[in-house]
Design a protein around this motif. Structure first.
Motif, PDB file in Angstrom:
ATOM      1  N   ARG A  73       0.831  -1.204   0.000  1.00  0.00           N
ATOM      2  CA  ARG A  73       0.000   0.000   0.000  1.00  0.00           C
ATOM      3  C   ARG A  73       0.865   1.253   0.000  1.00  0.00           C
ATOM      4  O   ARG A  73       0.371   2.363  -0.199  1.00  0.00           O
ATOM      5  CB  ARG A  73      -0.926   0.009   1.224  1.00  0.00           C
ATOM      6  CG  ARG A  73      -1.897  -1.153   1.267  1.00  0.00           C
ATOM      7  CD  ARG A  73      -3.043  -0.890   2.214  1.00  0.00           C
ATOM      8  NE  ARG A  73      -2.646  -0.818   3.604  1.00  0.00           N
ATOM      9  CZ  ARG A  73      -2.522  -1.875   4.404  1.00  0.00           C
ATOM     10  NH1 ARG A  73      -2.752  -3.083   3.937  1.00  0.00           N
ATOM     11  NH2 ARG A  73      -2.171  -1.731   5.651  1.00  0.00           N
ATOM     12  N   VAL A  74       2.148   1.079   0.293  1.00  0.00           N
ATOM     13  CA  VAL A  74       3.049   2.219   0.373  1.00  0.00           C
ATOM     14  C   VAL A  74       3.824   2.373  -0.931  1.00  0.00           C
ATOM     15  O   VAL A  74       4.130   3.477  -1.374  1.00  0.00           O
ATOM     16  CB  VAL A  74       4.018   2.036   1.558  1.00  0.00           C
ATOM     17  CG1 VAL A  74       4.986   3.182   1.633  1.00  0.00           C
ATOM     18  CG2 VAL A  74       3.252   1.898   2.863  1.00  0.00           C
ATOM     19  N   THR A 514       4.060   9.560   7.063  1.00  0.00           N
ATOM     20  CA  THR A 514       2.899   9.197   6.271  1.00  0.00           C
ATOM     21  C   THR A 514       1.602   9.780   6.841  1.00  0.00           C
ATOM     22  O   THR A 514       0.513   9.298   6.536  1.00  0.00           O
ATOM     23  CB  THR A 514       2.780   7.667   6.151  1.00  0.00           C
ATOM     24  OG1 THR A 514       3.008   7.088   7.430  1.00  0.00           O
ATOM     25  CG2 THR A 514       3.782   7.121   5.176  1.00  0.00           C
ATOM     26  N   ASP A 559      -4.489   6.501  12.041  1.00  0.00           N
ATOM     27  CA  ASP A 559      -4.965   5.626  10.982  1.00  0.00           C
ATOM     28  C   ASP A 559      -3.879   4.578  10.737  1.00  0.00           C
ATOM     29  O   ASP A 559      -2.754   4.917  10.373  1.00  0.00           O
ATOM     30  CB  ASP A 559      -5.206   6.461   9.711  1.00  0.00           C
ATOM     31  CG  ASP A 559      -5.628   5.592   8.539  1.00  0.00           C
ATOM     32  OD1 ASP A 559      -5.963   4.415   8.764  1.00  0.00           O
ATOM     33  OD2 ASP A 559      -5.631   6.107   7.403  1.00  0.00           O
ATOM     34  N   ASP A 561      -3.507   2.489   8.462  1.00  0.00           N
ATOM     35  CA  ASP A 561      -3.364   2.071   7.060  1.00  0.00           C
ATOM     36  C   ASP A 561      -1.927   2.047   6.517  1.00  0.00           C
ATOM     37  O   ASP A 561      -1.442   1.002   6.109  1.00  0.00           O
ATOM     38  CB  ASP A 561      -4.233   2.960   6.175  1.00  0.00           C
ATOM     39  CG  ASP A 561      -4.311   2.462   4.750  1.00  0.00           C
ATOM     40  OD1 ASP A 561      -3.998   1.281   4.524  1.00  0.00           O
ATOM     41  OD2 ASP A 561      -4.684   3.251   3.859  1.00  0.00           O
ATOM     42  N   VAL A 562      -1.254   3.189   6.508  1.00  0.00           N
ATOM     43  CA  VAL A 562       0.073   3.214   5.869  1.00  0.00           C
ATOM     44  C   VAL A 562       1.196   3.551   6.850  1.00  0.00           C
ATOM     45  O   VAL A 562       2.250   4.054   6.463  1.00  0.00           O
ATOM     46  CB  VAL A 562       0.115   4.174   4.654  1.00  0.00           C
ATOM     47  CG1 VAL A 562      -0.697   3.608   3.514  1.00  0.00           C
ATOM     48  CG2 VAL A 562      -0.378   5.558   5.020  1.00  0.00           C
ATOM     49  N   LEU A 564       4.428   3.260   8.757  1.00  0.00           N
ATOM     50  CA  LEU A 564       5.664   2.570   8.349  1.00  0.00           C
ATOM     51  C   LEU A 564       6.339   1.869   9.527  1.00  0.00           C
ATOM     52  O   LEU A 564       7.367   1.223   9.351  1.00  0.00           O
ATOM     53  CB  LEU A 564       6.646   3.573   7.737  1.00  0.00           C
ATOM     54  CG  LEU A 564       6.153   4.349   6.508  1.00  0.00           C
ATOM     55  CD1 LEU A 564       7.160   5.433   6.151  1.00  0.00           C
ATOM     56  CD2 LEU A 564       5.952   3.410   5.337  1.00  0.00           C
TER      57      LEU A 564
ATOM     58  N   PRO B   6      11.990   8.311   6.752  1.00  0.00           N
ATOM     59  CA  PRO B   6      11.690   7.459   5.601  1.00  0.00           C
ATOM     60  C   PRO B   6      11.222   8.280   4.399  1.00  0.00           C
ATOM     61  O   PRO B   6      10.625   9.340   4.560  1.00  0.00           O
ATOM     62  CB  PRO B   6      10.551   6.577   6.123  1.00  0.00           C
ATOM     63  CG  PRO B   6      10.717   6.554   7.602  1.00  0.00           C
ATOM     64  CD  PRO B   6      11.267   7.896   7.964  1.00  0.00           C
ATOM     65  N   PHE B   8       9.074   7.274   2.109  1.00  0.00           N
ATOM     66  CA  PHE B   8       7.687   7.046   1.729  1.00  0.00           C
ATOM     67  C   PHE B   8       6.761   8.086   2.364  1.00  0.00           C
ATOM     68  O   PHE B   8       6.961   8.490   3.495  1.00  0.00           O
ATOM     69  CB  PHE B   8       7.231   5.646   2.155  1.00  0.00           C
ATOM     70  CG  PHE B   8       7.958   4.545   1.431  1.00  0.00           C
ATOM     71  CD1 PHE B   8       7.951   4.500   0.047  1.00  0.00           C
ATOM     72  CD2 PHE B   8       8.653   3.582   2.135  1.00  0.00           C
ATOM     73  CE1 PHE B   8       8.623   3.490  -0.624  1.00  0.00           C
ATOM     74  CE2 PHE B   8       9.325   2.570   1.476  1.00  0.00           C
ATOM     75  CZ  PHE B   8       9.311   2.524   0.092  1.00  0.00           C
ATOM     76  N   ARG B   9       5.746   8.482   1.597  1.00  0.00           N
ATOM     77  CA  ARG B   9       4.727   9.393   2.100  1.00  0.00           C
ATOM     78  C   ARG B   9       3.362   8.753   1.901  1.00  0.00           C
ATOM     79  O   ARG B   9       3.229   7.806   1.144  1.00  0.00           O
ATOM     80  CB  ARG B   9       4.776  10.735   1.347  1.00  0.00           C
ATOM     81  CG  ARG B   9       6.056  11.532   1.585  1.00  0.00           C
ATOM     82  CD  ARG B   9       6.140  12.024   3.027  1.00  0.00           C
ATOM     83  NE  ARG B   9       7.378  12.741   3.307  1.00  0.00           N
ATOM     84  CZ  ARG B   9       8.496  12.167   3.766  1.00  0.00           C
ATOM     85  NH1 ARG B   9       8.533  10.865   3.984  1.00  0.00           N
ATOM     86  NH2 ARG B   9       9.571  12.887   4.013  1.00  0.00           N
ATOM     87  N   HIS B  10       2.366   9.321   2.546  1.00  0.00           N
ATOM     88  CA  HIS B  10       1.011   8.808   2.353  1.00  0.00           C
ATOM     89  C   HIS B  10       0.667   8.887   0.862  1.00  0.00           C
ATOM     90  O   HIS B  10       0.809   9.945   0.249  1.00  0.00           O
ATOM     91  CB  HIS B  10       0.031   9.638   3.176  1.00  0.00           C
ATOM     92  CG  HIS B  10      -1.289   8.963   3.377  1.00  0.00           C
ATOM     93  ND1 HIS B  10      -2.113   8.661   2.327  1.00  0.00           N
ATOM     94  CD2 HIS B  10      -1.909   8.510   4.495  1.00  0.00           C
ATOM     95  CE1 HIS B  10      -3.202   8.062   2.792  1.00  0.00           C
ATOM     96  NE2 HIS B  10      -3.092   7.952   4.116  1.00  0.00           N
ATOM     97  N   PRO B  11       0.232   7.753   0.269  1.00  0.00           N
ATOM     98  CA  PRO B  11       0.000   7.763  -1.180  1.00  0.00           C
ATOM     99  C   PRO B  11      -1.123   8.704  -1.627  1.00  0.00           C
ATOM    100  O   PRO B  11      -1.166   9.089  -2.789  1.00  0.00           O
ATOM    101  CB  PRO B  11      -0.347   6.306  -1.511  1.00  0.00           C
ATOM    102  CG  PRO B  11      -0.629   5.651  -0.206  1.00  0.00           C
ATOM    103  CD  PRO B  11       0.044   6.430   0.870  1.00  0.00           C
ATOM    104  N   LEU B  13      -1.716  11.860  -0.350  1.00  0.00           N
ATOM    105  CA  LEU B  13      -1.526  13.207   0.185  1.00  0.00           C
ATOM    106  C   LEU B  13      -2.191  14.205  -0.747  1.00  0.00           C
ATOM    107  O   LEU B  13      -2.023  14.146  -1.962  1.00  0.00           O
ATOM    108  CB  LEU B  13      -0.036  13.532   0.239  1.00  0.00           C
ATOM    109  CG  LEU B  13       0.775  13.219   1.481  1.00  0.00           C
ATOM    110  CD1 LEU B  13       2.161  13.848   1.335  1.00  0.00           C
ATOM    111  CD2 LEU B  13       0.114  13.755   2.741  1.00  0.00           C
TER     112      LEU B  13
END
Lengths: 595, 350
Positions: A73-74, A514, A559, A561-562, A564, B6, B8-11, B13
């Motif tokens: 999902r990431v 995130t 949340d 969900d994502v 990390l 990290p 990665f970010r919230h997909p 955003l």
């Protein structure tokens, strides 16, 4: 909204997406960390406790864990969980000494297992260490069931199968091979304390009504029977032109096996559109890689036989039409039938249960579909002494489901033999421990790597196609196993929040890469709350972690969900209101309950 | 060990009008103490610039020395930056603005950098009305040297070690009002709902805009008895009003009771909507603002929100009538017209 009850172990269990999705609830991140640390034997044993066949599953599992993996999902691809399991199996040292000690003095209870597949072997594995005397009956000359008869050697070498089946059989299991049980009554007459039936779904579906089927029968084979016949070396060749009917994993095994037995123009023909085939994506890829075209939207019409010889098959071309409920209908395009040449046809369109050997007067009820009536939690049939598991219980699924059901059936059998209630299932074993070592130090690797999924190397195609026993996948070496393992996000290291320590400084909100954390005023309605977070929490399958009200009357909402699991919220928290705590969860096995 | 954020970010955003996510406005990972109020202010700056859809390369961030002055490393990585000499940020900002008045100047300072070593610089930049945002991250102590009282520590406030401050505090907003500042606000690092609209209004304000932000030092000044601790500030907050920043051409969506709302149109057409106004206070009247500040002090409260604004103001460039063309875009012949031009100029004064 009420504060989240994290005391219920199922909350944190659900956060560990892979483990939650696994039917046997294997502690995935735990063993992946052990692989990264080079502790392959330990990683293997964590697996073995949960799923009994790490080496086998590391090659053949249906991998329900991977679509669930948070990493998917990431970024693009989940962690290669299945192939990491194989790394542990390939690189471990001798585990014989780590196997449970089998008591020499038995507990006086006798159990019969019918069928020697994964479900029965799991029951044996769980009950033998408790002192049960176990008899195993199988019609083949070796145990393993469909893992041996239907999974080709180029995906699962015999040596791996023999090794892991052997760990179970060496627990003093009395085996009765080459013994087809043709009467359940004969078994029950032997006064076993309990009988477990794990006979799988042994009957392949046929196309008996298709014109020409009878005339062509010399060159038409049922997929799973043909695979078994190859596995037991009764069959060693096939025609040059082969049609494989069906779109599931058995069809993929059939076509790839055909390529190795002389089929040089092998085609898979399937009724449904390519994207809706039941076969796993990676198995389709492997078939395509071996130059096997997959022809979709073709419905078999007739076998074409000339002068008593099979020439090929006619197909009706269709397209998929969907009604308002999304229900699919295949509608003919009304074009002329498509003729495809063939010397041999393999039918791999599904398999069914069949119990001709079970007498109907043993107090064992069957439903309208001819399936035994089995409790979905206890796996007990309507005859209290008879238990089912694996494909025989609730219909065809996969190896890991059979293992999970075997564990549950073993618990039931153990409870039954001790005159305890079967419905009171033993609780899981759960542990939650802080990982804090220092201001910026955790006892897990909290940094998040950006590596893409690593590809498992394969043996050269020419070599692979020459010999059906050459394993195609080579498995990760130590380095690539390490790199792939590092992609794991450690979802079992939980973000644990303690309200009364929070000073609402916002540090966690500001640092979270995130945007998982929000401090906001509570709402009665979950949907309203989900939509007012920093980034709306639209993945409803993922829970919200909601705190009790804080001094400003706001609540903390995370949340899941994502997330990390990078630990930055806990690192930036001045009061340790956030902490990273490792959550360990294993389902109970037989013998774990209070007695 | 994580000093690494990290990638990665919230997909999902959200994006602003320029198509940028908030990530574009982020800086590197903070090395300040965990829970430092300054980090919250940095995050508020990131959020404000993101919401205003400013182009990062149109912003220059400037600072002096101190914990506060480290923060420009932690926001707007893609903007211009100048970490100057202790207390001398206003001079550098003035020089930069004179060379190129088209950039947005965002100054960050602390209580030591502003109220002690930089006091001389601060008062002059206020009275010159240089077009800049001047954020003071005010924690009442010298955090970088282990928490000694600063010049903004309140009289009677207790340090972590237990000593009580004997001296009167310098009240920066009152001082700025006295010196004729055209935008004065006060806020709290733990209240982003208030801080973000204030930063946005300050960026839009065409003159000097001071925001004094109480920003608790978790390590050295978050103890009982301190008047700049999270708990104390939360208990003694008294907001002038709630603040909504309304961008240009956007409908005002929240309706409040008549008589409790004031709408202030900003220079560029956007507006500030102040709701639930404090009584006896008019943000456009300097006297009432000064009175409100003094009254809050008497009551032992910390007045936050917009305190004073003069929407149409004359900034330094307008006062000294500089060229409309920024100096840095002029070529050599314009900047240095030669000896004949000098002669002609001198001739005028003879």
């Amino acid at each position: 909204m009420e504060p989240t009850q994290t005391k219920d172990p199922e909350y944190y269990h659900k956060v560990v997406d892979c483990q939650y999705a696994c039917p046997a609830h294997t502690p995935v991140p735990e063993y992946i960390r052990l692989i990264a640390a080079g502790k392959y034997t330990e990683a293997y044993m964590v697996n073995w406790e949960s799923n009994v066949f790490p080496g086998i599953l590391g090659r053949t599992c249906d991998r329900p864990c991977e679509p669930a993996c948070r990493r998917g999902r990431v970024e693009e691809e989940p962690v290669a969980i299945c192939r990491l399991k194989r790394v542990a199996a390939d690189h471990k040292s001798d585990v014989t000494d780590l196997m449970p000690i089998i008591p020499s003095e038995k507990n006086g209870k006798r159990i019969a297992l019918i069928g020697g597949g994964p479900a029965s072997l799991t029951v044996a594995r769980d009950l033998a260490p408790l002192g049960y005397s176990i008899d195993l009956y199988d019609n083949q000359n070796k145990a393993g069931g469909m893992m041996r008869s239907q999974i080709p050697s180029f995906r699962l070498p015999d040596s791996v199968l023999d090794e892991e089946v052997g760990y179970v059989l060496n627990m003093g299991i009395e085996t009765h091979f080459n013994t087809y049980v043709n009467s359940l009554k004969e078994i029950t007459d032997k006064k076993y304390d309990a009988v477990f039936i794990g006979t799988g779904a042994p009957k392949g579906k046929d196309l008996s009504d298709l014109p020409g089927r009878k005339e062509a029968s010399a060159n038409v084979h049922i997929g799973i029977e043909w695979l078994a016949s190859v596995a037991f070396e009764h069959t060693n060749k096939i025609g040059k032109k082969v049609i494989v009917l069906g779109g599931g994993n058995t069809a993929m095994d059939c076509c790839r096996t055909s390529r190795r037995l002389g089929g040089d123009q092998v085609k898979v023909v399937v009724r449904s559109p390519f994207s809706e085939m039941r076969a796993s994506e990676w198995e389709k890829e492997d078939a395509l890689h071996e130059d096997i075209p997959i022809i979709d939207c073709h419905v078999p019409q007739s076998f074409v036989v000339e002068n008593g010889k099979l020439m090929g098959m006619n197909f009706d071309k269709v397209h998929a039409v969907y009604d308002d409920n999304g229900k699919r209908k295949l509608v003919s395009t009304n074009e002329a039938p498509v003729f495809i040449e063939a010397d041999d046809v393999l039918i791999a369109i599904g398999q069914e249960n069949t119990f001709p050997w079970i007498e109907r007067d043993l107090g064992l009820a069957f439903d309208e579909y001819g399936m035994p009536v089995v409790d979905k939690n206890t796996f007990q049939s309507t005859n209290e002494k008879i238990f089912f598991g694996g494909d025989a219980a609730l219909g065809p699924k996969n190896v890991i489901t059979a293992v999970a059901q075997g564990h549950q059936a073993a618990i039931s059998i153990d409870l039954f033999c001790n005159q305890q209630s079967l419905t009171e299932r033993p609780s899981p074993y759960v542990n939650l421990v802080s990982q804090k070592m220092g201001i910026h130090e955790w006892s897990y690797d909290s940094d998040v790597v950006t590596d893409n999924r690593y590809i498992v190397p394969q043996v050269n195609k020419e070599i692979a196609l020459k010999d059906r026993k050459v394993e195609v996948e080579l498995g990760f070496d130590g380095l690539h196993g390490y790199k792939e393992a590092k992609r794991c996000l450690n979802c079992d290291v939980q973000t644990v929040f303690t309200e009364n320590k929070c000073i609402e400084c916002d540090a966690c909100v500001d640092i979270c890469p995130t945007a998982c954390i929000s401090f906001t005023f509570n709402e009665d309605d979950e949907n309203t709350l989900r939509n007012k977070l920093q980034v709306p929490a639209l993945n409803l399958s993922q829970d919200l972690l909601i705190s009790a009200p804080l001094p400003t009357q706001r609540v903390m909402v995370k949340d899941e969900d994502v997330c990390l699991h990078c630990g930055l919220c806990a690192e930036r928290c001045p009061t340790s209101a956030w902490d990273m705590q490792k959550f360990f969860y294993t389902t109970s096995k037989a013998g774990n309950q209070c007695q | 060990m994580t000093y690494i954020k990290p990638k990665f970010r919230h997909p999902s955003l959200p994006k602003n009008d320029l198509g940028y996510t908030k990530t574009v406005y982020e800086g590197s990972l903070s090395t300040l103490c965990a829970g430092c109020g300054h980090d919250s202010i940095s995050a508020a700056i990131v959020q404000s610039c993101y919401e205003l859809a400013l182009e990062p390369h149109r912003i220059a961030k400037l600072s002096g020395i101190g914990c506060s002055s480290k923060t420009p490393a932690y926001f707007l990585s893609q903007s211009h930056g100048f970490n100057s000499v202790h207390g001398r940020m206003p001079s550098v900002a003035t020089g930069a603005s004179l060379a190129n008045k088209d950039l947005i100047y965002f100054g960050v300072s602390g209580d030591g950098d502003t109220a002690s070593i930089g006091m001389g610089q601060f008062v002059h930049v206020v009275r010159r009305n240089l077009n800049m945002v001047y954020v003071v991250m005010n924690n009442g102590c010298y955090g970088l040297t282990k928490g000694q009282d600063s010049a903004t520590a309140d009289e009677g406030s207790k340090s972590k070690a237990g000593s009580v401050n004997l001296f009167n505090a310098i009240d920066l907003p009152s001082l700025a009002l006295e010196l004729g500042a055209s935008f004065v606000a006060q806020s709290f690092s733990g209240d982003k709902a208030q801080l973000i609209p204030l930063i946005k209004a300050a960026i839009k304000h065409p003159g000097f805009a001071l925001i004094n932000v109480i920003s608790p030092c978790v390590t050295f000044n978050n103890n009982p008895g301190s008047t700049k601790a999270y708990d104390y500030v939360r208990e003694h907050l008294d907001a002038t009003s709630t603040v909504d920043f309304i961008p240009l051409q956007e409908e005002i969506s929240v309706a409040y009771e008549a008589g409790s709302t004031k709408n202030i149109e900003l220079h560029d057409g956007s507006s500030l909507q102040l709701n639930k106004l404090a009584t006896n206070w008019n943000p456009e009247d300097r006297m009432s603002a000064m009175t409100a500040m003094q009254q809050a002090k008497l009551d032992g409260e910390i007045l936050t929100g917009l305190i004073f604004i003069e929407p149409e103001t004359t900034d330094l460039h307008a006062m000294i009538k500089t060229s409309d063309t920024p100096l840095n875009t002029m070529d050599e012949s314009q900047l240095c017209p030669g000896s004949q031009a000098l002669e002609a100029l001198n001739e005028e004064f003879r």
